[in-house]
Design an enzyme around this catalytic site. Structure first.
Site, mmCIF file in Angstrom:
data_model
loop_
_atom_site.group_PDB
_atom_site.id
_atom_site.type_symbol
_atom_site.label_atom_id
_atom_site.label_comp_id
_atom_site.label_asym_id
_atom_site.label_seq_id
_atom_site.Cartn_x
_atom_site.Cartn_y
_atom_site.Cartn_z
ATOM 1 N N ASP A 98 -7.124 4.534 -4.215
ATOM 2 C CA ASP A 98 -7.743 4.416 -2.886
ATOM 3 C C ASP A 98 -8.302 5.811 -2.612
ATOM 4 O O ASP A 98 -8.539 6.569 -3.573
ATOM 5 C CB ASP A 98 -6.696 3.978 -1.845
ATOM 6 C CG ASP A 98 -7.315 3.602 -0.491
ATOM 7 O OD1 ASP A 98 -7.782 2.468 -0.354
ATOM 8 O OD2 ASP A 98 -7.360 4.448 0.431
ATOM 9 N N LYS B 65 0.869 -1.191 0.000
ATOM 10 C CA LYS B 65 0.000 0.000 0.000
ATOM 11 C C LYS B 65 0.895 1.226 0.000
ATOM 12 O O LYS B 65 2.049 1.149 0.438
ATOM 13 C CB LYS B 65 -0.879 -0.007 1.260
ATOM 14 C CG LYS B 65 -2.120 0.849 1.169
ATOM 15 C CD LYS B 65 -3.278 0.175 0.472
ATOM 16 C CE LYS B 65 -4.437 1.132 0.281
ATOM 17 N NZ LYS B 65 -5.650 0.440 -0.202
#
Ligand code: NDP
Length: 449
Positions: A169, A129
């Protein structure tokens, strides 16, 4: 935090010591460890070979300076992150978040979750991430582009189709992926489609990737309802957020016969008993990039906007938290249960606090954790990678059917695993254990690396 066996408690204590102040990361680790007691009891090799300890330490953490120039000519400095957490199953895979709250602890919590989620999909993808504390709100298109170019100017050397494949995201959608891909292509002089997912449909993107996380959450919820001889038909649904995940969750709920009566953004929430008008919502949030209050002004049919108060007080049968972490607390959980809510499925990552998740389960509300319920986004990213690798592009219908099939598979795997390890009906135990065992077995096969 909950009870852990002595071995798992030692691992957790080490995580606390090694990662001071990273509360969201601690929370995510604790939540997984809480499920692993029966696994370690049945398979001591996982604890003996330090698989769990290794899993809690990212393979690589990259932090970098992102200097860029705003429209006024002022130099701005942001911080960029990429945490490459685990690559036992495939290249690191996970989104980029641009939000002022981003710091290392947020990226590590998201990266840790991503390992198990990606494993649970059954696809060949590791976990990672990234993101930045850059706030895209109020920034011009030119500023967002220059920021993305500066961010990629460092990130490009760490990623690649076989290494690490970022996606979107919070704060990173199609526009940002476009600017990031453009800069990657320019620096490397390679049209390496598989380096990012969430691309535009005319330049390597996949049908359904935009819709996938929201649709997938609703498909998972549909399976949970179906397993109890129920459906979305005639149900009142509350969805938090009004970004990518929320928008397409609302769309799919409406298609399946439910009515979404409320949604939110960071400035408050809207209640619309006739059902959220999705086209209007898209116009306000995606086209105008405006506040949700504008929805009420434009709708003019008795809908209302609240700046204060709790979204979860709006009575509903099904709640889909799709905004951000820790947005639904224990008091909210009690309110939902009292008002007759029967399912809470997490479209966002870790939106329910641990106390809320426990309260919902104790009250008999079906609780589907994000690792399972929102895995449709990354699963469709993996489908995008498949299409890029074979230079193919599939139809919307075919891709959506693949997504629905994957969500059914995840749902059933969770229930079977929960049953096998003595927690029948628990999607939390099922998701954590099924996600863990696949990645742990791969790590055992690969040796101590
Ligand atoms: P978006 O940026 O598109 O939308 C986020 C929404 O949540 C916006 O409505 C935003 O409000 C609201 N929001 C964000 N932060 C806060 C906050 N601190 N308080 C209140 N509201 C907030 O992001 P996504 O829809 O992509 O992501 C939402 C969640 O889903 C995140 O947890 C993400 O990690 C998760 N997720 C996303 C996936 C994807 O494919 N995009 C995949 C799997 C999980 P505002 O408009 O005011 O900023």
């Amino acid at each position: 935090m909950g009870n852990l066996s002595a071995k798992l408690q030692d691992i957790y204590d080490e995580v606390l010591t090694r990662n001071p102040g990273e509360t969201e990361f601690h929370q995510a680790v604790n939540e997984v460890l809480e499920s692993l007691g029966p696994v370690v009891a049945k398979h001591p090799e996982y604890a003996d070979s330090a698989v769990i300890r290794r899993l809690c330490e990212p393979e690589r953490q990259i932090i970098f300076r992102v200097p860029w120039v705003d429209d006024a000519g002022t130099v701005q400095i942001n911080r960029g992150f990429r945490v490459e957490f685990n690559s036992a199953l495939g290249p690191y895979k996970g989104g980029l978040r641009f939000h002022p709250s981003v710091y290392l602890g947020i990226i590590k919590f998201l990266g840790f979750e991503q390992i198990f989620k990606n494993s649970l999909t059954g696809m060949p993808i590791g976990g990672g991430k990234g993101g930045s504390d850059f706030d895209p709100k109020g920034r011009s298109d030119g500023e967002v582009m220059r920021f993305c170019q500066a961010f990629m100017t460092e990130l490009y050397r760490h990623i690649g189709e076989y290494t690490d494949v970022p996606a979107g995201d919070i704060g990173v959608g199609g526009r940002e992926i476009g600017y990031l891909f453009g800069q990657y292509k320019r620096i490397t002089n390679r049209y390496e489609s598989g380096v990012l997912t969430g691309k535009g449909l005319t330049w390597g993107g996949s049908q359904v990737r935009t819709e996938a996380t929201g649709y997938g959450t609703v498909f998972f919820t549909q399976e949970a309802l179906r397993a109890r001889d129920s459906s979305f038909d005639g149900k009142r649904v509350v969805v938090s957020g009004s970004g990518n995940v929320a928008t397409y969750a609302i769309e799919k709920v409406h298609e399946l016969g439910g009515t979404v009566v409320a949604c939110s953004d960071s400035s408050g929430f809207v209640v619309d008993d006739k059902g959220i008008d999705l086209e209007l919502l898209k116009e306000v949030k995606q086209v105008r990039r405006a506040r949700l209050a504008d929805y009420v002004e434009l709708r003019g049919n008795g809908s209302s906007h609240a700046e204060d108060g709790r979204l979860w007080e709006v009575p509903c049968d099904i709640a889909l938290p799709c905004a951000t972490q820790n947005e639904l607390d224990e008091a909210d959980a009690h309110t939902l249960a009292r008002n007759g809510c029967v399912v809470v499925a997490e479209g966002a990552n870790m939106p329910c606090t641990p106390e809320a998740a426990r309260a919902l389960t104790e009250a008999g509300v079906i609780f589907a954790p994000g690792k399972a319920a929102n895995a449709g986004g990354v699963a469709t990213s993996a489908l995008e990678m498949q299409q890029n690798a074979s230079r193919d592009s599939w139809t919307f219908e075919h891709t959506e059917e693949r997504l629905a099939e994957i969500m059914r598979g995840i749902h059933d795997r969770c229930l079977e695993t929960a049953e096998e390890y003595g927690s029948p009906g628990s999607y939390v135990a099922g998701a954590n254990i099924a996600g863990f065992t696949r990645v742990a077995d791969a790590m055992l096969s690969l040796g101590v690396i």
